[in-house]
Design an enzyme around this catalytic site. Sequence first.
Site, short mmCIF file in Angstrom:
data_model
loop_
_atom_site.label_atom_id
_atom_site.label_comp_id
_atom_site.label_asym_id
_atom_site.label_seq_id
_atom_site.Cartn_x
_atom_site.Cartn_y
_atom_site.Cartn_z
CB SER A 139 -0.90 0.01 1.24
OG SER A 139 -1.56 1.24 1.40
CE1 TYR A 152 -3.65 -1.63 5.73
CE2 TYR A 152 -3.56 0.59 4.83
CZ TYR A 152 -3.66 -0.77 4.63
OH TYR A 152 -3.76 -1.29 3.36
#
Length: 256
Positions: A139, A152
Amino acid sequence: MKPIAIVTGASSGIGAASARRLAAEGFHVLAAARRADRLAELVAGITSAGGSATATTCDVTDDDSVAALARVADELPDAVTLLVNNAGGARGLDPIESGSVDDWRWMYEVNVLGTLRVTQALLPALEASGTGTVLVIGSTAGQTVYEGGGGYTAAKHGQTALAETLRLELCGRPVRVIEIDPGMVRTDEFSLLRFGGDAARADQVYAGVAQPLVAEDIADCVAWCATRPHHVNIDRLVVRPLAQAAQHKVHRVSTG
């Protein structure tokens, strides 16, 4: 003979789209995820379209489940040449001072240790093929932090460190390591999971963004990277929608 591609987290979103696309590219896809009903539907769709796929349930946070995945792969008749480490996810958007330790632990377990477990289990088969590829779906959160995203982004930074280290350690062996880092991708479940099923809050993530990426866009990137000649290693592919210039810079139009 068909080369075998293993895709984790294949029951929905980017994983399911990648499984379908890789089957269209000529791979036999071994689709792995926790939800057997979703996998059965995916495999039925692939085979009805003329592709080749089988499914096995797998929880990447469980050692025994991952070992069982490796055994299933070993029983397939052709060589395992591609592993797509797609299983992952986010939970919560709380600041560090009030963030849930359980949420942080889950994100690290799924994104980092899940990638570690599956890669360790499949690496012997990938190397034995002579043309192995480990592909990690990371990501842009693995490159840039943002408020509320500490858990995250920490997990995705860890996943990036794993991929980069693995590439160094495998230098000289016939396994390439590829990382694809998507930005804003609208899928059915990612934001719903992050916000505990709160659909209204999940929709706000994409409010006013005319064309966020979709799962098929990332599957297209997966297929392109995986089908380059094996001496070509795409170390990192960063892909965002046009509306997202950076993690914190998103163009939104009025929805009123």
